[in-house]
Design a protein around this motif. Structure first.
Motif, PDB file in Angstrom:
ATOM      1  N   MET A 102       0.826  -1.212   0.000  1.00  0.00           N
ATOM      2  CA  MET A 102       0.000   0.000   0.000  1.00  0.00           C
ATOM      3  C   MET A 102       0.859   1.260   0.000  1.00  0.00           C
ATOM      4  O   MET A 102       0.409   2.310  -0.469  1.00  0.00           O
ATOM      5  CB  MET A 102      -0.910  -0.028   1.228  1.00  0.00           C
ATOM      6  CG  MET A 102      -1.795   1.183   1.414  1.00  0.00           C
ATOM      7  SD  MET A 102      -2.761   1.093   2.934  1.00  0.00           S
ATOM      8  CE  MET A 102      -1.444   1.229   4.168  1.00  0.00           C
ATOM      9  N   GLN A 103       2.108   1.171   0.471  1.00  0.00           N
ATOM     10  CA  GLN A 103       2.933   2.360   0.670  1.00  0.00           C
ATOM     11  C   GLN A 103       4.065   2.501  -0.329  1.00  0.00           C
ATOM     12  O   GLN A 103       4.854   3.445  -0.233  1.00  0.00           O
ATOM     13  CB  GLN A 103       3.523   2.338   2.084  1.00  0.00           C
ATOM     14  CG  GLN A 103       2.474   2.241   3.174  1.00  0.00           C
ATOM     15  CD  GLN A 103       3.098   2.114   4.547  1.00  0.00           C
ATOM     16  OE1 GLN A 103       3.604   3.074   5.098  1.00  0.00           O
ATOM     17  NE2 GLN A 103       3.054   0.917   5.108  1.00  0.00           N
ATOM     18  N   VAL A 104       4.193   1.562  -1.276  1.00  0.00           N
ATOM     19  CA  VAL A 104       5.260   1.632  -2.267  1.00  0.00           C
ATOM     20  C   VAL A 104       4.646   1.580  -3.651  1.00  0.00           C
ATOM     21  O   VAL A 104       3.472   1.270  -3.834  1.00  0.00           O
ATOM     22  CB  VAL A 104       6.278   0.481  -2.086  1.00  0.00           C
ATOM     23  CG1 VAL A 104       6.944   0.553  -0.739  1.00  0.00           C
ATOM     24  CG2 VAL A 104       5.612  -0.872  -2.275  1.00  0.00           C
ATOM     25  N   GLU A 105       5.443   1.878  -4.622  1.00  0.00           N
ATOM     26  CA  GLU A 105       5.006   1.797  -6.008  1.00  0.00           C
ATOM     27  C   GLU A 105       6.205   1.440  -6.873  1.00  0.00           C
ATOM     28  O   GLU A 105       7.350   1.595  -6.466  1.00  0.00           O
ATOM     29  CB  GLU A 105       4.399   3.120  -6.468  1.00  0.00           C
ATOM     30  CG  GLU A 105       5.313   4.325  -6.316  1.00  0.00           C
ATOM     31  CD  GLU A 105       4.635   5.628  -6.700  1.00  0.00           C
ATOM     32  OE1 GLU A 105       3.522   5.559  -7.242  1.00  0.00           O
ATOM     33  OE2 GLU A 105       5.226   6.693  -6.455  1.00  0.00           O
ATOM     34  N   GLY A 106       5.913   0.932  -8.075  1.00  0.00           N
ATOM     35  CA  GLY A 106       6.984   0.599  -8.993  1.00  0.00           C
ATOM     36  C   GLY A 106       7.368  -0.868  -8.936  1.00  0.00           C
ATOM     37  O   GLY A 106       6.753  -1.700  -8.258  1.00  0.00           O
ATOM     38  N   ALA A 107       8.440  -1.185  -9.630  1.00  0.00           N
ATOM     39  CA  ALA A 107       8.881  -2.569  -9.761  1.00  0.00           C
ATOM     40  C   ALA A 107       9.482  -3.132  -8.500  1.00  0.00           C
ATOM     41  O   ALA A 107       9.668  -4.339  -8.384  1.00  0.00           O
ATOM     42  CB  ALA A 107       9.906  -2.674 -10.906  1.00  0.00           C
TER      43      ALA A 107
END
Length: 509
Positions: free
Chosen positions: A162-167
Motif C-alpha cells: 500500500m505504501q510503495v510503487e513501482g517494480a
C-alpha cells in the motif's frame, strides 16, 4: 459479506484458479512430493526404514511452510503497487466495496493459488505424519500455525504494498519475512515472548527439535505459556493492527496515507509497552549488576539496566508514532487556517504530530513506574534509578521531536518522495556525528566521544553510566542545540504553511 461472496475475492480466484493453471499447479506439487519421497527413501538404510515416514513428513511440511510464506509475501507485496502501475487501482477505489471488503478480498484472493498448491499436499503429509507416529492434535496445530503464518505474512506484505510503487514492490514485500525469522533470537533473551513472532520456536517446541529451546518457557505477566499458543495470539494481535492501518488508508493515494490516527498511535504505543512488560520474566530481574565472570544459563538483568532498556525500546516506539502520524500537506494547510482562525488547537487530528509524542512518552514512563511499584516487595524502588530513566527519556523525546519536525518540513517541499529523502538526510547526519566523535577522540587522545555524541545524538544519555567521563554536560549542550533547531524547524514549517496559494491571474482581455 462472506468472503466467498466478495467480488474482489471472486475476481482473483477466477484469474488464479483457471482449470489449466490449477491442474498444472496440483501436478507440480505432487511431483515435488514424489521427489521428496524418493530422496527420503534413498537416505534411509535397510536398518532404518522406520525413519522414512517421519522424515518424509518433516521435509514435506518444511516445503509447505517455505512455499506458502514466500508465495504469500511475493504475491501480496505487489498486489496494490501493481494495480497502481497498471492504472486500475482507481477503479477499485470507486466501487461500492468498503476498504475492509477490499482488504479481505485481496488478502484471501491474491495468494489463493499458493493456498491451493499447498493444500494439494496436505492430505499426503498428514497421512505420513500419522503413520510416522505423530498425534493428530500435533499435526492439526501445525497446520493451524501454517495458516496463521500465511495470513500474517499476507497482511504485512499487503500493508507494505500500500505504501510503495513501482517494480520494487515485490522485493519490498519479501522483506517482511526477515522480521519473522530474526525475532527467533528473542527466545534466548529476557523477553522470550517476543521470540514467538517467529514461527521457529513454536515448531521446535512442538516437535522437540531443539533441546535447548525446549527448556525455554515464555512468560506473560509471570505466567508460563507455550510458544505455539503465544505465536497464534501475537499473529492475531499484530494482524489486527495491520488490518486497522489498511482499512484507514486502502482507498487513499500514497501522498495522503496516514497509518494511524493520533489516539490510535498512542494506543499502539501503550500496546507495545504492555507487551514489553508482559513478556519480561520478573524472576530474572536482580537488584544490582551481575558481577563480571558470573556464569549462569539465565539471562539476568539489573533493575536499572532494565529501566534504561525500556527507554531505548520506547525511543523506537516514539519514532514509529512520529512517522505514522505525519500529516499530509493538504490536511496540514487546512489545520493551519483553522488554527489561525482559532477553530483548532495543536492537539488536532490534522495538526503537527510532535505534540502527540509527549503523552506517548508520559505513558511509557508511567508503565515503567508501575512495573517498579509492582516489584517493590522484591526490588527496592531506588535501585531502578527512575530519575535517570526520566532524564534519558526526556533527552530522547527532544531528538525524536527534532527528527519528526524535519520529516514534516521536508514533506512540505516540492521534492519527489520527500519522506524517503528525509530519512536519507537523517541517516547522513547520524553517520557524520559518529565520524566526528571518532575524530575528536583521535585528535584529543582522550575519551571525548561521549561528549560529542551527547551534543549531537541521544546515545550518550544511555551510555552515561559506562562512560569514563561525565557526559551530562555534553548532553545539556546537545539539548540547547536541538531546541534551537526545533524552533528553526517550527518557523520554517510556519513559513511554508503561511504562503498564499499560487492562483494564476486572469487576463484583462
Amino acid at each position: 459479506m462472506l468472503f466467498w461472496q466478495n467480488p474482489e475475492f471472486i475476481r482473483h480466484a477466477r484469474a488464479e484458479l483457471r482449470p489449466a493453471r490449477a491442474v498444472t499447479a496440483a501436478a507440480l506439487a505432487l511431483v515435488i512430493c514424489a521427489l521428496i519421497g524418493l530422496a527420503c527413501w534413498a537416505s534411509t538404510t535397510t536398518y532404518a526404514q522406520n525413519d522414512f515416514f517421519p522424515l518424509f513428513y518433516f521435509w514435506t511440511m518444511g516445503f509447505q511452510f517455505v512455499v506458502l510464506t514466500f508465495w504469500c509475501a511475493s504475491a501480496c507485496g505487489q498486489a496494490i503497487a501493481r494495480e497502481r502501475e497498471m492504472k486500475t487501482y482507481d477503479f477499485l477505489k470507486t466501487t461500492r466495496l468498503s476498504a475492509a471488503e477490499l482488504m479481505v478480498g485481496k488478502l484471501l484472493g491474491v495468494p489463493i493459488l499458493a493456498y491451493y498448491t499447498v493444500g494439494c499436499t496436505v492430505p499426503l503429509a498428514m497421512v505420513m505424519g500419522i503413520v510416522g507416529g505423530y498425534g493428530l492434535g500435533t499435526i492439526a496445530l501445525t497446520y493451524l500455525l501454517l495458516l496463521a503464518l500465511g495470513l500474517f505474512v499476507s497482511i504485512m506484505a499487503l500493508w507494505t504494498s500500500m505504501q510503495v510503487e513501482g517494480a520494487s514492490a515485490r522485493t519490498v514485500g519479501l522483506l517482511v519475512i526477515f522480521p519473522i525469522a530474526f525475532t527467533f533470537g528473542f527466545a534466548h533473551s529476557p523477553f522470550a515472548g517476543f521470540g514467538a513472532l517467529s514461527i521457529f520456536p513454536a515448531l521446535f517446541t512442538l516437535y522437540r527439535v531443539n533441546l535447548d529451546l525446549g527448556r525455554i518457557s515464555p512468560t506473560v505477566f509471570g505466567w508460563t505459556v507455550s510458544f505455539p499458543l503465544l505465536t497464534l495470539t501475537l499473529y492475531l494481535l499484530f494482524g489486527a493492527w495491520f488490518a486497522l492501518m489498511l482499512v484507514r488508508n486502502l482507498k487513499k493515494e500514497i501522498e495522503g496515507i496516514r497509518l494511524l490516527s493520533r489516539w490510535q498511535a498512542i494506543g499502539f504505543a501503550a500496546f507495545l509497552n504492555l507487551l514489553f512488560y508482559a513478556f519480561l520474566n520478573p524472576r530474572i530481574i536482580q537488584p544490582d549488576s551481575i558481577p563480571n565472570g558470573f556464569q549462569s544459563d539465565i539471562n539476568w538483568i539489573a533493575a536499572h539496566e532494565l529501566a534504561i532498556s525500556a527507554m531505548a525500546f520506547n525511543a523506537c516506539i516514539l519514532y514509529l508514532i512520529g512517522i505514522a502520524t505525519l500529516s499530509p500537506q493538504e490536511k496540514l494547510k487546512v489545520w493551519w487556517r483553522a488554527y489561525h482562525a482559532r477553530q483548532a488547537g495543536y492537539f488536532s487530528e490534522s495538526g503537527p504530530p510532535w505534540p502527540w509524542l509527549i503523552p506517548a512518552a508520559l505513558i511509557s514512563y508511567l508503565m515503567l513506574v508501575l512495573e517498579a511499584l509492582w516489584l517493590q516487595p522484591r526490588i527496592p524502588l531506588d535501585l531502578w534509578r527512575l530519575p535517570v530513566a526520566a532524564a534519558v527519556l526526556g533527552v530522547t523525546l527532544v531528538f525524536v521531536i527534532r527528527d519528526v519536525l524535519f520529516l514534516q518540513w521536508i514533506g512540505l517541499t516540492r521534492m519527489k518522495r520527500p519522506v524517503m529523502k528525509g530519512f536519507f538526510y537523517l541517516w547522513l547526519y547520524y553517520c557524520a556525528a559518529v565520524i566526528l566523535a571518532i575524530l575528536a577522540t583521535a585528535v584529543t587522545r582522550a575519551n571525548t566521544q561521549f561528549i560529542v555524541l551527547g551534543a549531537l545524538t541521544p546515545y550518550a544519555a544511555y551510555a552515561s553510566e559506562a562512560a569514563p567521563v561525565s557526559v551530562w554536560s555534553g548532553v545539556l549542550v546537545g539539548l540547547v542545540i536541538q531546541l534551537f533547531f526545533i524552533v528553526l524547524l517550527l518557523r520554517a514549517i510556519s513559513g511554508r504553511l503561511g504562503r498564499p496559494a499560487l492562483v494564476p491571474a486572469l487576463s484583462e482581455g
